[in-house]
Design a protein around this motif. Structure first.
Motif, PDB file in Angstrom:
ATOM      1  N   LYS A  71       0.505  -1.188  -0.331  1.00 36.46           N
ATOM      2  CA  LYS A  71       0.198  -0.055   0.219  1.00 36.46           C
ATOM      3  C   LYS A  71       0.706   1.469  -0.020  1.00 36.46           C
ATOM      4  O   LYS A  71       0.625   2.094  -1.123  1.00 36.46           O
ATOM      5  CB  LYS A  71      -0.907   0.699   1.236  1.00 36.46           C
ATOM      6  N   ALA A  72       1.435   1.443   0.732  1.00 34.80           N
ATOM      7  CA  ALA A  72       2.838   2.657   1.023  1.00 34.80           C
ATOM      8  C   ALA A  72       3.461   2.902  -0.555  1.00 34.80           C
ATOM      9  O   ALA A  72       3.820   3.681  -0.849  1.00 34.80           O
ATOM     10  CB  ALA A  72       3.829   2.750   1.438  1.00 34.80           C
ATOM     11  N   LYS A  73       4.035   1.480  -1.434  1.00 36.55           N
ATOM     12  CA  LYS A  73       5.260   1.829  -2.616  1.00 36.55           C
ATOM     13  C   LYS A  73       3.177   2.181  -3.516  1.00 36.55           C
ATOM     14  O   LYS A  73       4.128   3.054  -4.144  1.00 36.55           O
ATOM     15  CB  LYS A  73       5.152   0.512  -2.634  1.00 36.55           C
ATOM     16  N   LYS A  74       2.110   1.518  -2.983  1.00 38.08           N
ATOM     17  CA  LYS A  74       1.401   2.284  -4.645  1.00 38.08           C
ATOM     18  C   LYS A  74       1.689   4.134  -4.103  1.00 38.08           C
ATOM     19  O   LYS A  74       0.920   4.317  -4.976  1.00 38.08           O
ATOM     20  CB  LYS A  74       0.077   1.573  -4.348  1.00 38.08           C
ATOM     21  N   ASP A  75       1.229   3.705  -2.741  1.00 38.19           N
ATOM     22  CA  ASP A  75       0.925   5.776  -2.676  1.00 38.19           C
ATOM     23  C   ASP A  75       1.879   5.995  -2.899  1.00 38.19           C
ATOM     24  O   ASP A  75       2.433   7.480  -3.529  1.00 38.19           O
ATOM     25  CB  ASP A  75       0.062   5.312  -0.827  1.00 38.19           C
ATOM     26  N   LEU A  76       3.224   5.677  -2.584  1.00 35.87           N
ATOM     27  CA  LEU A  76       3.951   7.147  -3.261  1.00 35.87           C
ATOM     28  C   LEU A  76       4.112   6.368  -4.224  1.00 35.87           C
ATOM     29  O   LEU A  76       5.078   8.275  -4.971  1.00 35.87           O
ATOM     30  CB  LEU A  76       5.356   5.921  -2.276  1.00 35.87           C
ATOM     31  N   GLU A  77       3.743   5.659  -5.728  1.00 35.94           N
ATOM     32  CA  GLU A  77       4.279   5.752  -6.848  1.00 35.94           C
ATOM     33  C   GLU A  77       2.881   6.698  -7.761  1.00 35.94           C
ATOM     34  O   GLU A  77       2.984   7.886  -8.329  1.00 35.94           O
ATOM     35  CB  GLU A  77       3.612   4.844  -7.725  1.00 35.94           C
ATOM     36  N   GLU A  78       1.385   6.642  -7.027  1.00 42.78           N
ATOM     37  CA  GLU A  78       1.021   8.136  -7.082  1.00 42.78           C
ATOM     38  C   GLU A  78       1.357   9.481  -6.610  1.00 42.78           C
ATOM     39  O   GLU A  78       0.499  10.362  -7.134  1.00 42.78           O
ATOM     40  CB  GLU A  78      -0.990   7.911  -6.359  1.00 42.78           C
ATOM     41  N   TRP A  79       2.092   9.373  -5.664  1.00 42.01           N
ATOM     42  CA  TRP A  79       1.770  10.982  -4.899  1.00 42.01           C
ATOM     43  C   TRP A  79       3.363  11.343  -6.266  1.00 42.01           C
ATOM     44  O   TRP A  79       3.641  12.630  -5.977  1.00 42.01           O
ATOM     45  CB  TRP A  79       2.891  10.451  -3.765  1.00 42.01           C
ATOM     46  N   ASN A  80       4.471  10.544  -6.240  1.00 43.12           N
ATOM     47  CA  ASN A  80       4.991  10.522  -7.026  1.00 43.12           C
ATOM     48  C   ASN A  80       4.368  11.285  -8.671  1.00 43.12           C
ATOM     49  O   ASN A  80       4.475  12.562  -9.667  1.00 43.12           O
ATOM     50  CB  ASN A  80       6.150  10.010  -7.489  1.00 43.12           C
ATOM     51  N   GLN A  81       3.935  10.598  -9.535  1.00 45.62           N
ATOM     52  CA  GLN A  81       2.414  11.037 -10.076  1.00 45.62           C
ATOM     53  C   GLN A  81       2.051  12.037 -10.228  1.00 45.62           C
ATOM     54  O   GLN A  81       2.223  12.905 -10.981  1.00 45.62           O
ATOM     55  CB  GLN A  81       1.472   9.652 -10.917  1.00 45.62           C
ATOM     56  N   ARG A  82       1.117  12.478  -9.019  1.00 40.49           N
ATOM     57  CA  ARG A  82       0.635  13.733  -9.212  1.00 40.49           C
ATOM     58  C   ARG A  82       1.477  14.629  -8.830  1.00 40.49           C
ATOM     59  O   ARG A  82       1.222  15.867  -9.730  1.00 40.49           O
ATOM     60  CB  ARG A  82       0.045  13.765  -7.661  1.00 40.49           C
ATOM     61  N   SER A  95       4.406  15.069  -9.855  1.00 38.52           N
ATOM     62  CA  SER A  95       5.095  15.358 -11.843  1.00 38.52           C
ATOM     63  C   SER A  95       3.634  15.937 -12.447  1.00 38.52           C
ATOM     64  O   SER A  95       4.487  17.174 -13.252  1.00 38.52           O
ATOM     65  CB  SER A  95       6.091  14.158 -12.121  1.00 38.52           C
ATOM     66  N   GLU A  96       3.032  15.779 -12.910  1.00 36.49           N
ATOM     67  CA  GLU A  96       1.327  16.123 -13.203  1.00 36.49           C
ATOM     68  C   GLU A  96       2.000  17.813 -12.597  1.00 36.49           C
ATOM     69  O   GLU A  96       1.668  19.049 -13.969  1.00 36.49           O
ATOM     70  CB  GLU A  96       0.593  16.469 -12.787  1.00 36.49           C
ATOM     71  N   GLN A  97       1.830  17.857 -10.974  1.00 35.24           N
ATOM     72  CA  GLN A  97       1.739  19.490 -10.324  1.00 35.24           C
ATOM     73  C   GLN A  97       3.029  20.368 -11.025  1.00 35.24           C
ATOM     74  O   GLN A  97       2.461  21.653 -11.618  1.00 35.24           O
ATOM     75  CB  GLN A  97       1.670  19.895  -9.263  1.00 35.24           C
ATOM     76  N   VAL A  98       4.240  19.390 -11.728  1.00 37.13           N
ATOM     77  CA  VAL A  98       5.381  20.632 -11.092  1.00 37.13           C
ATOM     78  C   VAL A  98       5.038  21.194 -13.072  1.00 37.13           C
ATOM     79  O   VAL A  98       5.206  22.566 -12.942  1.00 37.13           O
ATOM     80  CB  VAL A  98       6.482  19.385 -11.232  1.00 37.13           C
ATOM     81  N   GLU A  99       4.498  20.252 -14.457  1.00 42.47           N
ATOM     82  CA  GLU A  99       4.381  20.064 -15.067  1.00 42.47           C
ATOM     83  C   GLU A  99       3.836  21.358 -15.422  1.00 42.47           C
ATOM     84  O   GLU A  99       4.142  22.372 -16.673  1.00 42.47           O
ATOM     85  CB  GLU A  99       3.545  18.981 -16.313  1.00 42.47           C
ATOM     86  N   LYS A 100       2.329  21.346 -14.517  1.00 38.87           N
ATOM     87  CA  LYS A 100       1.243  22.236 -14.256  1.00 38.87           C
ATOM     88  C   LYS A 100       1.877  23.663 -14.330  1.00 38.87           C
ATOM     89  O   LYS A 100       1.700  24.794 -15.130  1.00 38.87           O
ATOM     90  CB  LYS A 100       0.468  21.829 -14.167  1.00 38.87           C
ATOM     91  N   ASN A 101       2.956  23.676 -13.451  1.00 36.51           N
ATOM     92  CA  ASN A 101       3.134  25.083 -12.917  1.00 36.51           C
ATOM     93  C   ASN A 101       4.266  25.779 -13.560  1.00 36.51           C
ATOM     94  O   ASN A 101       4.425  26.582 -14.463  1.00 36.51           O
ATOM     95  CB  ASN A 101       3.920  24.773 -11.334  1.00 36.51           C
ATOM     96  N   LYS A 102       5.199  24.677 -14.744  1.00 38.38           N
ATOM     97  CA  LYS A 102       6.259  25.131 -15.781  1.00 38.38           C
ATOM     98  C   LYS A 102       4.773  26.392 -16.925  1.00 38.38           C
ATOM     99  O   LYS A 102       6.339  26.882 -16.805  1.00 38.38           O
ATOM    100  CB  LYS A 102       6.762  23.910 -16.171  1.00 38.38           C
ATOM    101  N   ILE A 103       4.529  25.263 -17.139  1.00 42.26           N
ATOM    102  CA  ILE A 103       3.327  25.760 -18.390  1.00 42.26           C
ATOM    103  C   ILE A 103       2.944  27.553 -17.772  1.00 42.26           C
ATOM    104  O   ILE A 103       3.022  28.333 -18.292  1.00 42.26           O
ATOM    105  CB  ILE A 103       2.419  24.966 -18.511  1.00 42.26           C
ATOM    106  N   ASN A 104       2.668  27.278 -16.746  1.00 40.71           N
ATOM    107  CA  ASN A 104       1.875  28.359 -16.111  1.00 40.71           C
ATOM    108  C   ASN A 104       2.660  29.106 -15.761  1.00 40.71           C
ATOM    109  O   ASN A 104       3.058  30.658 -15.806  1.00 40.71           O
ATOM    110  CB  ASN A 104       0.977  28.799 -14.720  1.00 40.71           C
TER     111      ASN A 104
END
Length: 197
Positions: free
Chosen positions: A117-128, A130-139
């Motif tokens: 469960k921790a591994k899955k949560d960590l992967e989801e967090w990393n994905q979110r 990275s998406e947030q970083v990309e959005k911030n870069k575009i903005n």
């Protein structure tokens, strides 16, 4: 010396009297033997005669090294805790061992589930993340392009309007910032009545 109040231990004939038995020593010996008997009945201690057998360097009563028994009042007692252990304690030990093994197995299963469960949560967090970083870069790129475009416009008399755009004059939106009300009031007064040169 007819009346010496019993302070002297000699009789009238001059011969010393036979020593009396100490009642305290007799009482202590009796108590020790009773305690040893109780310990032997419950199977928690060594038999009463085992102290004498343990102090003697050789085997007891001429027996071989395999015979660990001691003789007390003609009875042979084995110094084996497992055979003298009560049945209820033996059952409790077995139940406790089984219960601990079950708890260990359950804890290993739970630990494995938590790791997954921790591994899955960590992967989801990393994905979110990275998406947030990309959005911030575009903005940030878009806002930088707009800022550079506006700063290159050189129309005379728009300096204070540019300053007003850079400053946030809405008092409700700047609750987390420092108090800049004095600077805001100075800029507003300069916008309304510019300095004369």
């Amino acid at each position: 010396m007819a009346d010496d109040f019993g302070f002297f231990s000699s009789t009238e004939s001059g011969a010393p009297e036979a020593p009396e038995e100490d009642p305290a020593a007799a009482f202590l010996a009796q108590q020790e033997s009773e305690i040893a008997g109780i310990e032997n009945d419950e199977g928690f201690g060594a038999p009463a005669g085992s102290q004498a057998a343990l102090t003697q360097p050789g085997p007891a009563n001429g027996a071989g090294s395999e015979d660990m028994g001691t003789t007390v009042n003609g009875d042979v007692y084995q110094v084996d805790r497992l055979t003298q252990e009560p049945e209820s304690i033996r059952k409790w030990r077995e139940e406790q061992r089984k219960r601990l093994q079950e708890l260990d197995a359950a804890s290993k299963v739970m630990e494995q589930e938590w790791r997954e469960k921790a591994k899955k949560d960590l992967e989801e967090w990393n994905q979110r993340q990275s998406e947030q970083v990309e959005k911030n870069k575009i903005n940030n790129r878009a806002s930088e392009e707009a800022f550079v475009k506006e700063s290159k416009e050189d129309t005379p008399g728009t300096e204070w309007e540019k300053v007003a755009q850079l400053c946030d004059f809405n008092p409700k939106s700047s609750k987390q910032c420092k108090d800049v009300s004095r600077l805001r009031s100075v800029l507003m007064s300069l916008k309304q009545t510019p300095l004369s040169r």
